[in-house]
Design a protein around this motif. Structure first.
Motif, PDB file in Angstrom:
ATOM      1  N   ILE A 584       0.862  -1.188   0.000  1.00  0.00           N
ATOM      2  CA  ILE A 584       0.000   0.000   0.000  1.00  0.00           C
ATOM      3  C   ILE A 584       0.899   1.240   0.000  1.00  0.00           C
ATOM      4  O   ILE A 584       1.630   1.481   0.966  1.00  0.00           O
ATOM      5  CB  ILE A 584      -0.924   0.000   1.225  1.00  0.00           C
ATOM      6  CG1 ILE A 584      -1.818  -1.245   1.204  1.00  0.00           C
ATOM      7  CG2 ILE A 584      -1.763   1.274   1.269  1.00  0.00           C
ATOM      8  CD1 ILE A 584      -2.628  -1.443   2.465  1.00  0.00           C
ATOM      9  N   PRO A 585       0.871   2.044  -1.050  1.00  0.00           N
ATOM     10  CA  PRO A 585       1.762   3.201  -1.123  1.00  0.00           C
ATOM     11  C   PRO A 585       1.180   4.414  -0.404  1.00  0.00           C
ATOM     12  O   PRO A 585      -0.015   4.488  -0.110  1.00  0.00           O
ATOM     13  CB  PRO A 585       1.846   3.460  -2.622  1.00  0.00           C
ATOM     14  CG  PRO A 585       0.505   3.038  -3.138  1.00  0.00           C
ATOM     15  CD  PRO A 585       0.086   1.864  -2.286  1.00  0.00           C
ATOM     16  N   GLY A 586       2.041   5.383  -0.118  1.00  0.00           N
ATOM     17  CA  GLY A 586       1.602   6.697   0.338  1.00  0.00           C
ATOM     18  C   GLY A 586       1.259   6.818   1.800  1.00  0.00           C
ATOM     19  O   GLY A 586       0.686   7.824   2.216  1.00  0.00           O
ATOM     20  N   VAL A 587       1.618   5.825   2.634  1.00  0.00           N
ATOM     21  CA  VAL A 587       1.216   5.846   4.041  1.00  0.00           C
ATOM     22  C   VAL A 587       2.204   6.656   4.870  1.00  0.00           C
ATOM     23  O   VAL A 587       3.425   6.561   4.691  1.00  0.00           O
ATOM     24  CB  VAL A 587       1.111   4.412   4.596  1.00  0.00           C
ATOM     25  CG1 VAL A 587       0.896   4.420   6.113  1.00  0.00           C
ATOM     26  CG2 VAL A 587      -0.025   3.660   3.899  1.00  0.00           C
ATOM     27  N   PHE A 588       1.683   7.469   5.788  1.00  0.00           N
ATOM     28  CA  PHE A 588       2.488   8.151   6.797  1.00  0.00           C
ATOM     29  C   PHE A 588       1.682   8.231   8.086  1.00  0.00           C
ATOM     30  O   PHE A 588       0.474   7.955   8.099  1.00  0.00           O
ATOM     31  CB  PHE A 588       2.948   9.535   6.323  1.00  0.00           C
ATOM     32  CG  PHE A 588       1.836  10.521   6.056  1.00  0.00           C
ATOM     33  CD1 PHE A 588       1.554  11.547   6.951  1.00  0.00           C
ATOM     34  CD2 PHE A 588       1.077  10.438   4.887  1.00  0.00           C
ATOM     35  CE1 PHE A 588       0.546  12.467   6.693  1.00  0.00           C
ATOM     36  CE2 PHE A 588       0.062  11.358   4.628  1.00  0.00           C
ATOM     37  CZ  PHE A 588      -0.202  12.378   5.536  1.00  0.00           C
ATOM     38  N   LEU A 589       2.349   8.579   9.188  1.00  0.00           N
ATOM     39  CA  LEU A 589       1.748   8.535  10.519  1.00  0.00           C
ATOM     40  C   LEU A 589       1.585   9.935  11.081  1.00  0.00           C
ATOM     41  O   LEU A 589       2.436  10.814  10.865  1.00  0.00           O
ATOM     42  CB  LEU A 589       2.617   7.705  11.469  1.00  0.00           C
ATOM     43  CG  LEU A 589       3.061   6.327  10.979  1.00  0.00           C
ATOM     44  CD1 LEU A 589       4.034   5.705  11.975  1.00  0.00           C
ATOM     45  CD2 LEU A 589       1.862   5.420  10.745  1.00  0.00           C
ATOM     46  N   ILE A 590       0.499  10.131  11.848  1.00  0.00           N
ATOM     47  CA  ILE A 590       0.236  11.400  12.539  1.00  0.00           C
ATOM     48  C   ILE A 590       0.003  11.111  14.018  1.00  0.00           C
ATOM     49  O   ILE A 590      -0.722  10.176  14.373  1.00  0.00           O
ATOM     50  CB  ILE A 590      -1.003  12.111  11.959  1.00  0.00           C
ATOM     51  CG1 ILE A 590      -0.778  12.501  10.495  1.00  0.00           C
ATOM     52  CG2 ILE A 590      -1.365  13.335  12.792  1.00  0.00           C
ATOM     53  CD1 ILE A 590       0.190  13.635  10.283  1.00  0.00           C
ATOM     54  N   GLY A 591       0.583  11.919  14.898  1.00  0.00           N
ATOM     55  CA  GLY A 591       0.355  11.813  16.338  1.00  0.00           C
ATOM     56  C   GLY A 591       0.284  13.192  16.976  1.00  0.00           C
ATOM     57  O   GLY A 591       0.615  14.207  16.351  1.00  0.00           O
TER      58      GLY A 591
END
Length: 685
Positions: A584-591
Motif C-alpha cells: 500500500i503506497p503513500g502511508v504516513f503517521l500522525i500523532g
C-alpha cells in the motif's frame, strides 16, 4: 459506524390523536375504583433509601411490584412508576430498552408513566419517550424547588415555605438530582429556580395518557427496615405529592385531566455553525441554535454555489443530542464553494440566520492541491493560532484530540466544555468556513492517560458525537458502521479530500478491553472490529497519500504513562506488516498528545521510508521532558501554539506531500517534503 439524524415528524398534535386499545386482561380498573400502580424501586448506594411504593399506598393506591418480564401495555394498572436511581440496576435498563414501544402504547391507551430522579451516566435521555417528546438529564443537583405551574393538580395544594416546595428535608439526600436541562413538547410543572429553569418535573401528553419525568428524589424517605430517614415535615410533603399523583392518574384515566400546554425552552446563545464532513458530493452542517424546536419548528439549510441553483435541506433539532442539528446536503459539485444559511421555520425575535461557507473536495482521481491543517491539545480560550490557520490558506482542519480538555466523565460537563470550546471566537470563525473533522485523546475521552476501562466513556462518547459532524462514528452495538449520532462503540472514521485520505484511528475506546487481534496473549489497542475496518479501508483506498492518525504518538513516550503505541508494539508492527505485505503506497503517521512537535523517519519499514509527524500543542504549555532522544528522530521542537500544515499536490509530477510546522506568529519551525515516488508509488506518479 455511527451517524445521527432524525426525520421530520408532524408535531405534538399528532401524538394526542393516538389511540391504542389494551387487551381485555389489561383494561384499567373501573372509574371511581382505586388507582393501581406497578412500581419498580431501588435502594441506591447514595441515600440507602426507598419509599415510592409505601408513599403511594398511603395515598390509597393499590401497589404491585412491576413485572419486568411483562410488556407494559399488558399490565392491568393505571400507573407505572420508577423510583429514584432505579436506572442504576439492570432491571430498569433492560426493561425500558426492551419495552419502549409498549410503554408508549400503555400511555397512549390512557396510562401514566412516572420516572423520578435517575443517573445521567446511565442514560441522560429518557429513551422510551415517543419522538414528539423529549426530556434530558444532566448535572448539577439542586435543593431549591419552586412551583412553575402553581395551578396544576400535581402542584396546587402542596405546602409552600417562602415560595419553595419540599423544604425541611435531610441535607444528606438532595431534593433534585441531575436536573432536566432540555425538553421537547413538555409542560414544566416544578423548577429549581424562580425563572422556571432548570425544570425538575415535566409532563408530556401522548394519546390519552401522560409521561411524567422528574429529577425529584422525594420518594427517598425510609431505610431498609422502614424507619424514616427524613424529618416528619418532609415525609408529609412527599405523602402530599404522591396523593396528588394518585388523583392526577385517576383524572387522566377518566379523561378529565387538564390539557398539556408545552412550556417553551428558554433561548440560549447559538453555537456554530460548524462545517463537518465534506467530500466531493456531500456536506454535513452542524449547529446548536439555542431555540426550542417545539416552538420554532424545523430548520432549513440553503446552500448557494456561485452559479447554478441552490440546494435546500430540511432538518430538525435533536433534543437527544443536546439540542443540536445536522443538515446533510447531497448532490453537490466537486471543487465548488458553497455559502450557506440556517434558518428556523418560525422567526425568533433577535435571531440572526446562521451562516458559513466551505469548498467541496476535488473529484477523486483528478489532479488537485489541498491544504489541510492539523493540531492537538487546544485551549478553550481565545488564541490567534486559529486565525493563523485560516491565514495560511488551510481549506480544511483535523482536530487530533484534547480538543478540548474535558477531564470529566459527567455528561453535562462534557457537553458544556465542548460547547464552550466551539464558541471561542477564533475557533468559531474557523469551523464555519472550512470542513472540520475530529478524534479524541485522553483528556476528551476521559482523564489523563485513561484507556478503554474508563467507566464513563459512554458519556464522553455521547458528548463527542453531539458536538462533531464526522461522516461516521465507530460502529453500532450490532457491529455496523454508524452514520448517525446514536449509542455505539468508538469514534473511528475516515475521509478523503482530493489526493489525501485520513484514517482517524480510535486508540482509546477498545484498548485493554479484549485480547489483541495481533497477539492474543496481549491486550488490544484498536480492537478486532476497528482493525477489520482499517484493513478494508486501507486496501480499497486509491488516494495518493494516506494518513494513519491518532491522538497518541506511535512511539513510547518514555514516561510513566502507558497511553502510547509503545504499549501496543504488537499491533503497531502488525499494521506496518500489513501495509508492507499489501504494498500500500503513500502511508504516513500522525500523532499528537505530548506537547512537543517531532518528525521521525523509520526507514523502509513498509517498503519505503515511513515517517511520523507529531504536532502538539495548539495551546502554550509545552513539556520539554517528552522531547526524548530517538534513533529515528529527524526534527523536533518544544514550541507552543503550533499546528501542522499539510499540502498534498498531484498537479505536479511526481506528486508531493509537504508537511510544515507553523506557530501562531507564522514562523516555520521545520518542514518535511516528500514525493509520491519516495512513498512507494511508481515513478510516473
Amino acid at each position: 459506524m455511527t451517524t445521527r439524524r432524525t426525520f421530520l415528524v408532524t408535531g405534538a398534535a399528532a401524538a394526542t390523536a393516538i389511540t391504542v386499545a389494551r387487551p381485555a386482561s389489561a383494561q384499567p380498573v373501573a372509574a371511581g375504583a382505586a388507582v393501581r400502580a406497578a412500581v419498580l424501586e431501588f435502594r441506591d448506594q447514595w441515600t440507602g433509601a426507598t419509599g415510592l411504593g409505601e408513599l403511594l399506598r398511603r395515598a390509597g393506591v393499590e401497589v404491585v411490584p412491576l413485572d419486568v418480564a411483562a410488556a407494559p401495555a399488558t399490565l392491568p394498572v393505571d400507573l407505572i412508576a420508577f423510583g429514584s436511581f432505579t436506572n442504576n440496576e439492570a432491571r430498569y435498563l433492560d426493561y425500558v430498552a426492551a419495552h419502549k414501544e409498549s410503554l408508549r402504547e400503555f400511555v397512549a391507551a390512557g396510562g401514566v408513566v412516572l420516572d423520578l430522579a435517575q443517573s445521567d451516566q446511565f442514560g441522560a435521555e429518557t429513551s422510551y419517550l415517543p419522538s414528539t417528546l423529549s426530556a434530558v438529564r444532566a448535572d448539577p443537583d439542586h435543593d431549591t424547588i419552586y412551583p412553575a405551574d402553581p395551578e396544576h393538580p400535581l402542584v396546587k395544594g402542596l405546602r409552600l415555605d417562602q415560595g419553595r416546595l419540599f423544604t425541611g428535608r435531610s441535607t444528606s439526600i438532595r431534593v433534585s438530582w441531575e436536573t432536566l436541562t432540555s425538553w421537547r413538547a413538555m409542560r414544566v410543572l416544578m423548577a429549581c429556580a424562580t425563572t422556571g429553569y432548570p425544570p425538575c418535573l415535566v409532563e408530556g401528553a401522548h394519546g390519552r395518557g401522560r409521561f411524567l419525568v422528574s429529577s425529584l428524589s422525594v420518594d427517598k424517605c425510609f431505610d431498609a427496615a422502614g424507619a424514616p430517614l427524613q424529618p416528619q415535615v418532609a415525609i408529609d410533603d412527599s405523602a402530599a405529592f404522591f396523593a396528588a399523583v394518585a388523583r392526577h392518574v385517576a383524572a387522566v384515566r377518566a379523561g378529565t385531566a387538564p390539557a398539556v400546554v408545552p412550556t417553551p425552552m428558554p433561548a440560549q446563545t447559538p453555537t456554530g455553525p460548524l462545517v463537518g464532513h465534506v467530500d466531493a458530493a456531500s456536506a454535513r452542517i452542524w449547529a446548536r441554535p439555542g431555540l426550542d424546536p417545539a416552538v420554532y419548528g424545523a430548520w432549513t439549510c440553503t446552500l448557494r454555489p456561485a452559479t447554478g441553483d441552490p440546494i435546500v435541506v430540511r432538518t430538525t433539532v435533536s433534543t437527544a443530542n443536546d439540542n443540536t442539528l445536522i443538515a446533510d446536503a447531497k448532490q453537490l459539485r466537486p471543487g465548488t464553494r458553497y455559502d450557506f444559511t440556517l434558518t428556523p421555520d418560525k422567526t425568533a425575535p433577535g435571531f440572526a440566520p446562521l451562516t458559513g461557507s466551505f469548498t467541496t473536495a476535488p473529484a477523486p482521481g483528478q489532479p488537485a492541491k489541498v491544504v489541510m491543517g492539523m493540531g492537538s491539545c487546544a485551549p478553550s480560550t481565545p488564541d490567534r493560532v486559529w486565525t493563523r490557520i485560516v491565514d495560511e490558506g488551510c481549506d480544511s482542519f483535523v482536530m487530533l484530540g484534547d480538543t478540548p480538555y474535558i477531564d470529566s466523565g459527567d455528561l453535562g460537563v462534557a457537553r458544556t466544555k465542548h460547547r464552550q470550546f466551539l464558541a471561542v471566537p477564533e475557533v468559531a470563525a474557523l469551523i464555519r468556513r472550512m470542513p472540520v473533522w475530529g478524534t479524541w485523546d485522553d483528556h476528551d475521552f476521559g482523564l489523563n492517560g485513561n484507556l478503554g476501562g474508563f467507566p464513563a466513556k459512554r458519556n464522553t462518547r455521547t458528548a463527542f458525537v453531539d458536538y462533531r459532524a464526522n461522516a461516521t462514528f465507530g460502529h453500532s452495538l450490532a457491529g455496523e458502521q454508524l452514520t448517525t449520532r446514536v449509542e455505539g462503540e468508538g469514534i473511528y472514521t475516515s475521509f478523503r479530500r482530493g489526493p489525501l485520505e485520513v484514517f482517524l484511528i480510535d486508540p482509546r475506546w477498545f484498548s485493554t478491553n479484549e485480547p489483541s487481534w495481533a497477539d492474543p496473549t496481549k491486550t488490544t489497542c484498536t480492537g478486532a472490529a476497528q482493525w477489520e475496518w482499517l484493513r478494508d479501508r486501507l486496501t480499497r483506498s486509491t488516494a495518493t497519500f494516506k494518513a494513519l492518525a491518532t491522538g497518541m504518538i506511535w512511539d513510547d513516550k518514555q514516561n510513566t504513562e502507558s497511553d502510547d503505541w509503545g504499549t501496543y508494539v504488537h499491533e503497531r508492527e502488525a499494521i506496518f506488516d500489513f501495509v508492507a505485505a499489501e504494498r500500500i503506497p503513500g502511508v504516513f503517521l500522525i500523532g499528537g498528545d505530548i506537547h512537543v512537535s517531532r518528525a521521525l523517519n523509520y526507514g523502509p519499514r513498509v517498503g519505503y521510508d515511513l515517517w511520523q509527524y507529531i504536532v502538539s500543542p495548539l495551546h502554550d504549555r509545552t513539556i520539554p521532558s517528552l522531547n526524548v532522544p530517538h534513533p529515528n528522530l529527524v526534527h523536533s521542537a518544544v514550541e507552543p501554539n503550533v499546528f501542522l500544515k499539510l499540502v498534498a499536490d498531484t498537479t505536479v509530477t511526481p506528486a508531493t506531500l509537504t508537511a510544515t510546522w507553523i506557530n501562531r506568529d507564522g514562523r516555520r519551525i521545520f518542514e518535511v517534503r516528500r514525493t509520491a515516488t519516495e512513498m512507494g508509488h511508481p515513478g510516473t506518479c
